[in-house]
Write a protein that holds these residues in place. Structure first.
Motif, short mmCIF file in Angstrom:
data_model
loop_
_atom_site.label_atom_id
_atom_site.label_comp_id
_atom_site.label_asym_id
_atom_site.label_seq_id
_atom_site.Cartn_x
_atom_site.Cartn_y
_atom_site.Cartn_z
N PRO A 55 0.53 -1.56 0.06
CA PRO A 55 0.03 0.10 0.24
C PRO A 55 0.85 1.70 -0.03
CG PRO A 55 -0.51 -1.63 1.98
CD PRO A 55 0.46 -1.83 1.64
N ILE A 56 0.35 2.11 -0.62
CA ILE A 56 1.13 3.61 -0.66
C ILE A 56 1.74 3.86 0.52
CG2 ILE A 56 1.09 5.70 -2.17
CD1 ILE A 56 -0.63 4.67 -4.18
N ALA A 57 0.35 3.98 1.84
CA ALA A 57 1.21 4.94 2.32
C ALA A 57 1.93 4.04 3.37
CB ALA A 57 -0.28 5.04 3.92
N VAL A 78 -3.45 13.17 0.67
CA VAL A 78 -2.79 12.19 -0.04
C VAL A 78 -2.42 13.18 -0.64
CG1 VAL A 78 -3.47 9.86 0.14
CG2 VAL A 78 -4.96 11.92 -1.43
N THR A 135 -10.30 10.60 -1.41
CA THR A 135 -8.97 9.87 -1.15
C THR A 135 -7.92 8.90 0.08
OG1 THR A 135 -9.02 11.16 -3.44
CG2 THR A 135 -7.63 9.26 -3.36
N LEU A 175 -10.33 6.25 1.42
CA LEU A 175 -10.08 5.02 0.79
C LEU A 175 -8.96 4.50 1.44
CD1 LEU A 175 -12.91 5.52 -1.82
CD2 LEU A 175 -13.14 4.52 0.19
N GLN A 176 -7.85 5.40 1.30
CA GLN A 176 -6.69 4.79 0.83
C GLN A 176 -5.43 4.62 1.18
OE1 GLN A 176 -8.15 2.90 -1.73
NE2 GLN A 176 -6.28 3.53 -3.01
N ALA A 177 -5.80 5.68 2.36
CA ALA A 177 -4.48 5.52 3.33
C ALA A 177 -4.44 5.31 4.45
CB ALA A 177 -3.58 7.43 3.41
N ARG A 178 -5.91 4.68 5.64
CA ARG A 178 -5.91 4.13 6.98
C ARG A 178 -4.31 3.34 6.94
NH1 ARG A 178 -9.76 1.10 5.18
NH2 ARG A 178 -10.14 1.69 3.40
N LYS A 218 -6.03 -0.16 5.46
CA LYS A 218 -4.79 0.45 4.44
C LYS A 218 -5.84 1.07 3.47
CE LYS A 218 -1.09 -1.10 6.53
NZ LYS A 218 -0.17 -2.04 5.99
N GLN A 219 -6.32 0.49 2.28
CA GLN A 219 -6.91 0.66 0.74
C GLN A 219 -8.18 -0.11 0.51
OE1 GLN A 219 -2.87 1.64 -1.38
NE2 GLN A 219 -3.47 -0.14 -1.87
N TRP A 251 -3.53 6.38 -5.71
CA TRP A 251 -3.91 7.57 -4.87
C TRP A 251 -4.05 8.58 -6.26
CZ3 TRP A 251 -0.73 9.17 -0.17
CH2 TRP A 251 -0.12 8.39 0.58
N LEU A 288 -7.12 6.98 -8.53
CA LEU A 288 -8.71 6.87 -7.76
C LEU A 288 -9.09 7.96 -7.81
CD1 LEU A 288 -10.72 5.10 -6.50
CD2 LEU A 288 -9.56 5.74 -4.13
#
Lengths: 592, 223
Positions: free
Chosen positions: A5-7, A111, A187, A190-193, B23-24, B30, B33
């Motif tokens: 994942p990007i995070a 993000v 975003t 949705l994506q950075a948790r 997470k995603q 990113w 999306l």
């Protein structure tokens, strides 16, 4: 799947190096949040002063020579527009959204920090354009916050020259700003948790802000389109919204447009807008209530689904604002039906808040007082909404003070109560200082009781048939003298409440300067933002390592646990237990 | 896991679990999306414009002009209806093809071919805007204005210039966007992190602008 994942991928954090990049052109979500909040509160104070001027005129007609009918309509318009869009929307989403989303889901920032920064500067630009309209020839527009054509752009309406144009441009710029911020919020959620933060473990604040942002991204386009079309009608003489009109014996050159089209577009934005403001308030107040009642939020899953369902329903109720505009009766039936359906998920939320308080170990802190005040004002405003949602009841009440009372209770006072609750609740984390509790309590009681003194009598005025939007009522037979006396009383209460907001401002400024140092977690709260290594959190939020989440955000008063709460980021084996209490059992999975 | 496979509703449950997982929610970059969400939002803008168009057309008091007459072009002595718009539509849809090729070469990290096909796409886009300018000029010379229209309802001019103008603005922005990304690709700016997501993200935007055109084409030229 070997997908990182990007995070978790290492990337540069845009560390600020100078004063300018740290506090002015900042890309840090916390600084942007504070910039948003300060700007919003500043314009909000202007709108508060405008409402005071309106009340002076209504309470004491023929007394103040500096308020003429044009001014009055300009005050009404600017008060409404500023409060709904430039204060509430900006403060909930730009302010609390920016501050809380990354901190509560365990991210280092939004993000796209650069886009986030642009969002604020575009917002500031829209505010400046709006305020500029006070200084142009003819003044700001006086078309009412709904800007209904044809009157909005016709001569005779105050500000029909430049005021309305600046208003439309300002709205368009605001929408651009909101879109840049909103894309970030959605975003990011949705994506950075962080690790372990599933959607169903997110605090309700994030859920409310998240769904409200989605509503905004889908609803603001309708306002954008109607602003563009009306600007064309005004500036280059198209006839989108303008039927053929004669003015002072002169043909204005418009023909064949549909004013009702504007109303549909406007309210397709306008009704979701109510929930763009309300859903973040629902979310924030849930967290405040649960923390200060030392109890898990009642029915977490149901609360999440209620937010989602209310959000979805809000797109198919818009024409309940148009019952008197003229519609096919079957449409009225449909929109009344969908409108009343919304009462179901909303009532579920209210029951759950009350059940969260039930047998809780309630701490009557300042944020808790405001949160509980919200439950009162919201139930109150919600019940009158049921009156107005029914076509037959709405028709006689339409355009009376009953409507004014309803929407001020439900989307004026209620979200503001939550805003105060949230500001007091998160102030220690944001500033690292503690506010003055006595001043906070004075502020609460003055605001809470004062707003009732303002809006309760208005319901009665509405039943009498006193029309809203009138500059002066004059000698009208059906309006008794007692109504005029009531109007004066309302004005006194309004001025009182307005002045008492100074207590809040003074408290904030005093606390920032010389308030006692706040602990890292003064409310014993569980969610991630209270577990940061620094208070206030520094750039990057978490130090070298991101937190790991093991449970939901509502682990309060757990039997056998030494403290009465377990933060989201404490591993189960590290939870300290009382002697003889056995092993810690995670309750959150039961609730799922 | 084994419990879930035994459960008949296990599959659906797993899908929901995946989506709500930590997470995603989506296994995409990113930026991609964000572009998707932006495009959904932009869809609402175009939908509002098109719904406004339908409403305006239905409530207009004067007759609406016939598309086949207004948008006809006299070529070599023959009056051919919709010929210009057919060419424009063909060009725009072709440009989606060249964009797809650019995305394909982005997977192979073939810098020159990516840039080549992006520039071709941008050129198609620019020629589309050019032809639109020609079409506008022709209509204006015939007396069509945003506030007036010699062929019937004045709203025809208003809504036509507004919606095609708004779409043309999207194409123009896309041309600039494509050119910037293509020249950065050529310079090798994206080799630093070996991350060519931006090509696909630009492509998403471009395909969207094409898709919107299909709707505008249907509603303005075929209705």
């Amino acid at each position: 799947m070997a997908y990182i994942p990007i995070a978790d991928q290492p990337s540069e954090l845009h560390d600020p190096h100078s004063f300018i990049t740290k506090y002015v052109w900042s890309q840090d979500h916390k600084v942007i949040a504070i910039q948003y909040a300060c700007t919003a509160i500043f314009v909000g104070l202007i709108a508060l002063v405008l409402s005071g001027m309106m009340r002076l005129q209504l309470g004491y007609p023929d007394t103040f020579s500096f308020i003429d009918p044009s001014n009055y309509y300009q005050f009404v318009t600017m008060h409404g527009m500023i409060m709904v869009i430039y204060l509430l929307t900006a403060l909930f989403l730009g302010g609390f959204g920016n501050y809380l989303i990354p901190l509560q889901i365990g991210a280092r920032d939004m993000v796209f920090p650069y886009l986030n920064m642009l969002s604020y500067w575009f917002y500031l630009l829209s505010v400046l354009i709006l305020l500029a309209s006070f200084f142009v020839v003819g003044g700001p527009t006086g078309a009412g916050w709904t800007l209904y054509p044809p009157q909005a752009i016709l001569r005779g309406t105050p500000g029909a020259d430049m005021g309305i144009v600046l208003m439309l441009v300002s709205l368009a710029v605001f929408i651009v700003a909101f879109t840049m911020g909103g894309l970030n919020y959605v975003t990011t959620v949705l994506q950075a948790r962080t690790h372990g933060m599933t959607l169903m473990r997110m605090p309700l604040s994030v859920w409310g802000i998240f769904v409200a942002t989605i509503l905004g991204l889908f609803a603001f386009p309708a306002l954008f389109v109607s602003a563009v079309m009306m600007a064309f009608d005004k500036l280059i003489g198209t006839s989108f919204f303008m039927p053929a009109i004669q003015s002072l014996g002169q043909d204005l050159g418009y023909a064949g447009g549909s004013p009702i089209l504007f109303q549909h577009l406007f309210w397709f934005f306008g009704h979701p807008e109510v929930y763009i403001v309300a859903l973040p308030a629902f979310g924030l107040v849930s967290d405040v209530l649960s923390t200060h009642a030392r109890k898990n939020i009642f029915g977490y899953r149901m609360m999440v689904w209620a937010i989602v369902i209310i959000g979805a329903l809000s797109f198919i109720v818009w024409a309940h604002h148009m019952y008197v505009s003229g519609m096919n009766p079957y449409f009225g039936f449909f929109f009344a039906f969908t409108t009343l359906i919304i009462a179901v998920p909303t009532a579920i939320k209210v029951y759950n808040w009350v059940l969260t308080l039930w047998q809780g170990n309630i701490r009557l802190t300042v944020p808790m007082l405001f949160a509980m005040g919200f439950i009162f004002t919201f139930i109150h405003g919600g019940l009158t909404g049921i009156f107005l949602g029914n076509v037959t009841v709405d028709l006689p009440l339409s355009d009376t003070y009953f409507v004014v009372a309803h929407f001020h209770m439900v989307m004026g006072v209620s979200p503001i109560m939550v805003l105060f609750a949230a500001i007091y609740h998160w102030f220690p984390k944001i500033s690292g200082k503690m506010f003055n509790v006595t001043l906070g309590k004075i502020h609460f009681w003055a605001t809470f009781l004062g707003t009732y003194a303002i809006y309760l009598p208005m319901h009665y005025l509405g039943f009498l048939g006193v029309p809203r939007r009138y500059y002066a009522l004059g000698n009208t037979d059906f309006i008794p003298d007692s109504a005029m006396a009531l109007n004066a009383n309302i004005t006194q209460a309004a001025i009182f409440v307005g002045i008492m907001q100074l207590v809040f401002i003074i408290n904030i400024i005093w606390s920032l300067k010389s308030g006692p140092k706040a602990e890292s977690n003064p409310w014993d709260a569980t969610s991630l933002e209270w577990q940061t290594p620094d208070t206030p959190p520094v750039h990057g939020n978490w130090g070298p390592k991101l937190p790991v989440v093991y449970r939901w955000a509502y682990e309060y008063a757990v039997p056998g646990v030494k403290d009465d709460f377990v933060p989201q980021s404490v591993p189960p084996e590290e939870v300290e237990m009382e002697e003889g209490a056995g092993k810690y059992v995670d309750r959150s999975e039961e609730h799922h | 896991m084994s419990e879930q496979t035994m459960n008949p509703s296990g599959h659906l449950h797993t899908v929901a679990q995946d989506w709500a997982d930590e997470k995603q929610a989506f296994h995409v970059p990113w930026g991609k999306l964000m572009m998707w969400i932006f495009l959904i939002s932009d869809t609402f803008i175009f939908s509002c414009f098109l719904i406004g168009y339908m409403n305006v057309r239905m409530s207009a008091t004067e007759p609406w002009p016939y598309a086949s007459e207004v948008f006809a072009l006299t070529l070599f002595g023959n009056n051919i209806p919709l010929i210009l718009i057919a060419i424009m539509t063909f060009i725009l849809i072709t440009s989606s093809g060249t964009m797809a090729l650019a995305v394909r070469y982005a997977h192979f990290r073939d810098r020159k071919k990516i840039a080549l096909f992006m520039f071709i796409t941008a050129a198609f886009g620019a020629s589309f805007v050019g032809m639109q300018a020609f079409e506008w000029t022709k209509l204006i010379s015939e007396g069509v204005r945003p506030w007036a229209n010699p062929f019937g309802a004045p709203q025809f001019g208003s809504i036509f210039f507004m919606v095609t103008g708004f779409h043309g603005l999207h194409v123009s922005i896309g041309v600039i966007y494509l050119s910037i990304v293509a020249s950065k690709v050529l310079k090798g700016d994206y080799d630093k992190k070996n991350n060519y997501d931006i090509v696909e993200i630009t492509g998403l935007y471009w395909h969207f602008v094409d898709l919107v055109w299909v709707f505008i084409f249907a509603f303005f030229y075929l209705w």
